[in-house]
Design a protein around this motif. Structure first.
Motif, PDB file in Angstrom:
ATOM      1  N   SER A 227       0.825  -1.208   0.000  1.00  0.00           N
ATOM      2  CA  SER A 227       0.000   0.000   0.000  1.00  0.00           C
ATOM      3  C   SER A 227       0.859   1.258   0.000  1.00  0.00           C
ATOM      4  O   SER A 227       0.523   2.260  -0.645  1.00  0.00           O
ATOM      5  CB  SER A 227      -0.936  -0.012   1.219  1.00  0.00           C
ATOM      6  N   ALA A 228       1.978   1.219   0.699  1.00  0.00           N
ATOM      7  CA  ALA A 228       2.880   2.370   0.698  1.00  0.00           C
ATOM      8  C   ALA A 228       3.500   2.566  -0.679  1.00  0.00           C
ATOM      9  O   ALA A 228       3.702   3.699  -1.127  1.00  0.00           O
ATOM     10  CB  ALA A 228       3.971   2.184   1.752  1.00  0.00           C
ATOM     11  N   VAL A 229       3.778   1.464  -1.371  1.00  0.00           N
ATOM     12  CA  VAL A 229       4.354   1.555  -2.711  1.00  0.00           C
ATOM     13  C   VAL A 229       3.400   2.260  -3.664  1.00  0.00           C
ATOM     14  O   VAL A 229       3.762   3.221  -4.361  1.00  0.00           O
ATOM     15  CB  VAL A 229       4.700   0.146  -3.246  1.00  0.00           C
ATOM     16  N   VAL A 230       2.153   1.793  -3.707  1.00  0.00           N
ATOM     17  CA  VAL A 230       1.216   2.358  -4.677  1.00  0.00           C
ATOM     18  C   VAL A 230       0.812   3.773  -4.291  1.00  0.00           C
ATOM     19  O   VAL A 230       0.572   4.625  -5.158  1.00  0.00           O
ATOM     20  CB  VAL A 230      -0.021   1.442  -4.825  1.00  0.00           C
ATOM     21  N   THR A 231       0.751   4.078  -3.006  1.00  0.00           N
ATOM     22  CA  THR A 231       0.433   5.438  -2.585  1.00  0.00           C
ATOM     23  C   THR A 231       1.504   6.410  -3.057  1.00  0.00           C
ATOM     24  O   THR A 231       1.206   7.499  -3.574  1.00  0.00           O
ATOM     25  CB  THR A 231       0.290   5.509  -1.063  1.00  0.00           C
ATOM     26  N   ASP A 291      -7.244  -6.638   1.296  1.00  0.00           N
ATOM     27  CA  ASP A 291      -8.299  -6.506   2.302  1.00  0.00           C
ATOM     28  C   ASP A 291      -8.516  -5.024   2.597  1.00  0.00           C
ATOM     29  O   ASP A 291      -7.562  -4.293   2.865  1.00  0.00           O
ATOM     30  CB  ASP A 291      -7.897  -7.247   3.580  1.00  0.00           C
ATOM     31  N   VAL A 292      -9.795  -4.588   2.580  1.00  0.00           N
ATOM     32  CA  VAL A 292     -10.105  -3.190   2.848  1.00  0.00           C
ATOM     33  C   VAL A 292      -9.654  -2.777   4.241  1.00  0.00           C
ATOM     34  O   VAL A 292      -9.212  -1.648   4.468  1.00  0.00           O
ATOM     35  CB  VAL A 292     -11.623  -2.942   2.683  1.00  0.00           C
ATOM     36  N   SER A 293      -9.729  -3.678   5.182  1.00  0.00           N
ATOM     37  CA  SER A 293      -9.365  -3.339   6.557  1.00  0.00           C
ATOM     38  C   SER A 293      -7.874  -3.145   6.729  1.00  0.00           C
ATOM     39  O   SER A 293      -7.431  -2.639   7.760  1.00  0.00           O
ATOM     40  CB  SER A 293      -9.841  -4.452   7.513  1.00  0.00           C
ATOM     41  N   LEU A 389       0.796  16.683   0.862  1.00  0.00           N
ATOM     42  CA  LEU A 389      -0.606  16.509   1.262  1.00  0.00           C
ATOM     43  C   LEU A 389      -1.505  16.076   0.115  1.00  0.00           C
ATOM     44  O   LEU A 389      -2.718  15.923   0.323  1.00  0.00           O
ATOM     45  CB  LEU A 389      -1.142  17.820   1.863  1.00  0.00           C
ATOM     46  N   LEU A 390      -0.972  15.883  -1.091  1.00  0.00           N
ATOM     47  CA  LEU A 390      -1.802  15.406  -2.188  1.00  0.00           C
ATOM     48  C   LEU A 390      -2.361  14.022  -1.854  1.00  0.00           C
ATOM     49  O   LEU A 390      -1.653  13.173  -1.310  1.00  0.00           O
ATOM     50  CB  LEU A 390      -0.994  15.360  -3.486  1.00  0.00           C
ATOM     51  N   PRO A 391      -3.632  13.755  -2.175  1.00  0.00           N
ATOM     52  CA  PRO A 391      -4.335  12.573  -1.637  1.00  0.00           C
ATOM     53  C   PRO A 391      -4.104  11.291  -2.430  1.00  0.00           C
ATOM     54  O   PRO A 391      -5.041  10.690  -2.966  1.00  0.00           O
ATOM     55  CB  PRO A 391      -5.805  13.014  -1.708  1.00  0.00           C
ATOM     56  N   GLY A 392      -2.862  10.844  -2.529  1.00  0.00           N
ATOM     57  CA  GLY A 392      -2.607   9.584  -3.220  1.00  0.00           C
ATOM     58  C   GLY A 392      -3.190   8.391  -2.493  1.00  0.00           C
ATOM     59  O   GLY A 392      -3.758   7.480  -3.106  1.00  0.00           O
ATOM     60  N   GLY A 393      -3.087   8.386  -1.166  1.00  0.00           N
ATOM     61  CA  GLY A 393      -3.628   7.275  -0.389  1.00  0.00           C
ATOM     62  C   GLY A 393      -5.131   7.149  -0.503  1.00  0.00           C
ATOM     63  O   GLY A 393      -5.672   6.034  -0.610  1.00  0.00           O
ATOM     64  N   LEU A 394      -5.843   8.273  -0.494  1.00  0.00           N
ATOM     65  CA  LEU A 394      -7.299   8.227  -0.606  1.00  0.00           C
ATOM     66  C   LEU A 394      -7.739   7.699  -1.972  1.00  0.00           C
ATOM     67  O   LEU A 394      -8.739   6.968  -2.074  1.00  0.00           O
ATOM     68  CB  LEU A 394      -7.886   9.623  -0.379  1.00  0.00           C
ATOM     69  N   LEU A 395      -7.016   8.063  -3.024  1.00  0.00           N
ATOM     70  CA  LEU A 395      -7.353   7.538  -4.343  1.00  0.00           C
ATOM     71  C   LEU A 395      -7.205   6.020  -4.382  1.00  0.00           C
ATOM     72  O   LEU A 395      -8.080   5.297  -4.891  1.00  0.00           O
ATOM     73  CB  LEU A 395      -6.464   8.176  -5.406  1.00  0.00           C
ATOM     74  N   PHE A 396      -6.098   5.506  -3.857  1.00  0.00           N
ATOM     75  CA  PHE A 396      -5.886   4.067  -3.837  1.00  0.00           C
ATOM     76  C   PHE A 396      -6.935   3.372  -2.982  1.00  0.00           C
ATOM     77  O   PHE A 396      -7.489   2.340  -3.359  1.00  0.00           O
ATOM     78  CB  PHE A 396      -4.480   3.767  -3.318  1.00  0.00           C
ATOM     79  N   GLN A 397      -7.230   3.956  -1.834  1.00  0.00           N
ATOM     80  CA  GLN A 397      -8.237   3.370  -0.957  1.00  0.00           C
ATOM     81  C   GLN A 397      -9.598   3.300  -1.650  1.00  0.00           C
ATOM     82  O   GLN A 397     -10.307   2.291  -1.575  1.00  0.00           O
ATOM     83  CB  GLN A 397      -8.352   4.189   0.326  1.00  0.00           C
ATOM     84  N   GLY A 398      -9.980   4.375  -2.338  1.00  0.00           N
ATOM     85  CA  GLY A 398     -11.258   4.377  -3.034  1.00  0.00           C
ATOM     86  C   GLY A 398     -11.336   3.310  -4.107  1.00  0.00           C
ATOM     87  O   GLY A 398     -12.370   2.631  -4.247  1.00  0.00           O
ATOM     88  N   MET A 399     -10.254   3.118  -4.881  1.00  0.00           N
ATOM     89  CA  MET A 399     -10.284   2.107  -5.929  1.00  0.00           C
ATOM     90  C   MET A 399     -10.335   0.701  -5.352  1.00  0.00           C
ATOM     91  O   MET A 399     -11.019  -0.183  -5.883  1.00  0.00           O
ATOM     92  CB  MET A 399      -9.061   2.260  -6.839  1.00  0.00           C
TER      93      MET A 399
END
Length: 460
Positions: A227-231, A291-293, A389-399
């Protein structure tokens, strides 16, 4: 006496009624004259190079008007849009009007040119440059060597991803993987560009390659590291520059350019989402343990490693935008400071969107004040500063949520990502507006009295 009386009447009406100045009678205007084609060409070429190098529409318009006044182009009208420039000069008194235009077909970030171009405009405005001299100086600026070699610009994208992965809780392995995946995705996009493939698909392929690297990391059993990689990789692709420019154009009244830039941002984000979504969907169908969690959330800490990572993101962003080397220290400090403010605000229970907006406003104010002090454009400062602060993590989480049976939560995450991005862009522009409100005159005569769009219209 008639002209003086008319000017006094116009000033009185402007102060008491807020009305726009009337057009003076034709007989009171300056006598007509033939238009200098060389001066008109200078105005167009300077505006073209400013716009293609990444400057905002308002600054380009101000610079072109400044040159038109300096070279005495009578009744000059300038129109700057996202894809073209138009300059029209009306001498009057029997002389034919003259119009020139330029089409903007390619825009390449070259922030190192902006200070030199604005210095050219300033010198011409005070009578230090004739049109022929301005042509020669413009050619020197256009063909001068960039401050970094080509390989450094490619490596900067990898450094953005590596620093952002550390900011998201990854370690050295995650940072190295994010660096390699981002550079590989950028080179694949470059190959597609040489073959004439549209930029939408270039971004989609780059995002897909980065997400595929993360999926492989999941496959070997380290989902948190993946997750850190893709973020980090997504953060390197997010369109921070056009987003800031679109919000600035909209706020300053240039709605056509603002709409075009915002549409470009939408398509860029859509391309990233498509690339990520395709790989995530494929990974889920292949029963990868996503896993979403166990999705990432950036650790809101002020440990030295995370603060340095935030500074690294901003510095790498500045290099990727080809900003001058003398801005790197200020940009790095700004990246560390905006992350610190964001973490402190979140620690007080402030929502992410509000915390992002407040932190961006403070840093926008400081960056604009520094740019005024140095008499340079502000974009090379504010655009890299918001990088952490650009939301890379939120984009990945949403997908991931959209593709793992939680579409409602996925849409909310994507909306949250867009809200944070808009809050950052609006915040840095608000900082600039606060500086402008207390300035009498500035770069290219852009003081508080030099913005016609700021007059009260009440929607008319």
């Amino acid at each position: 006496m008639g002209k003086i009386a008319w000017r006094l009447q116009r000033t009185w009406r402007t102060w008491t009624q807020g009305a726009a100045p009337d057009v003076p009678p034709e007989e009171d205007t300056e006598p007509g004259a033939a238009v200098s084609a060389e001066a008109l060409d200078v105005v167009l070429r300077v505006g073209e190079l400013l716009l293609t190098s990444g400057e905002s529409t308002e600054r380009v318009t101000e610079a072109m008007y400044g040159l038109a006044v300096a070279y005495e182009l009578p009744r000059c009208e300038v129109q700057v849009s996202f894809t073209g420039l138009l300059v029209s000069v009306h001498p009057g008194h029997g002389f034919p009007p003259v119009t020139g235009s330029r089409a903007i077909r390619r825009r390449t970030p070259a922030y190192w040119r902006l200070p030199a171009l604005h210095a050219l405009v300033q010198d011409a405005s005070i009578g230090m440059l004739e049109p022929a001299q301005a042509h020669q100086r413009l050619a020197e600026i256009k063909w001068a060597r960039a401050p970094y070699p080509r390989w450094a610009l490619v490596a900067a994208l990898g450094l953005i991803a590596a620093s952002a992965s550390v900011l998201s809780g990854g370690g050295p392995v995650a940072a190295a993987t994010a660096f390699g995946a981002t550079v590989l995705g950028d080179r694949a996009a470059a190959v597609l560009a040489r073959r004439g493939v549209a930029e939408f698909y270039q971004l989609a392929i780059a995002a897909a390659i980065a997400t595929a690297a993360a999926a492989l990391v999941v496959w070997v059993g380290t989902p948190a590291r993946a997750s850190a990689v893709v973020t980090g990789a997504i953060l390197a692709l997010l369109p921070g520059r056009p987003l800031v420019a679109s919000i600035q154009d909209g706020i300053t009244g240039d709605l056509v350019s603002a709409g075009a830039r915002l549409l470009e941002v939408f398509f860029m984000i859509a391309a990233i989402v498509a690339g990520v979504g395709l790989v995530v969907y494929t990974a889920v169908r292949l029963h990868f343990p996503i896993d979403v969690s166990r999705l990432p959330s950036a650790p809101l800490t002020l440990e030295p490693v995370t603060v340095l990572a935030a500074a690294g993101v901003s510095a790498a962003f500045a290099i990727s935008l080809a900003a001058r080397r003398d801005v790197l220290l200020a940009v790095s400090l700004g990246g560390a400071l905006i992350w610190t403010l964001f973490v402190l605000l979140r620690g007080q229970g402030v929502p992410p969107v509000v915390a992002s907006a407040v932190a961006a406003t403070v840093l926008g104010l400081l960056a604009n004040a520094l740019a005024v002090h140095r008499r340079v454009p502000v974009l090379p400062y504010v655009v890299p500063i918001i990088g952490p602060l650009l939301p890379g993590g939120l984009l990945f989480q949403g997908m991931v949520e959209l593709n793992t049976g939680a579409p409602r939560h996925g849409l909310l995450s994507l909306i949250g990502a867009l809200s944070v991005a808009l809050a950052l862009a609006a915040g840095v522009n608000l900082g600039g507006e606060l500086v402008r409100a207390f300035r009498r005159i500035g770069l290219s005569a852009s003081g508080r009295w030099a913005r016609p769009a700021a007059r009260r219209t009440r929607g008319y």
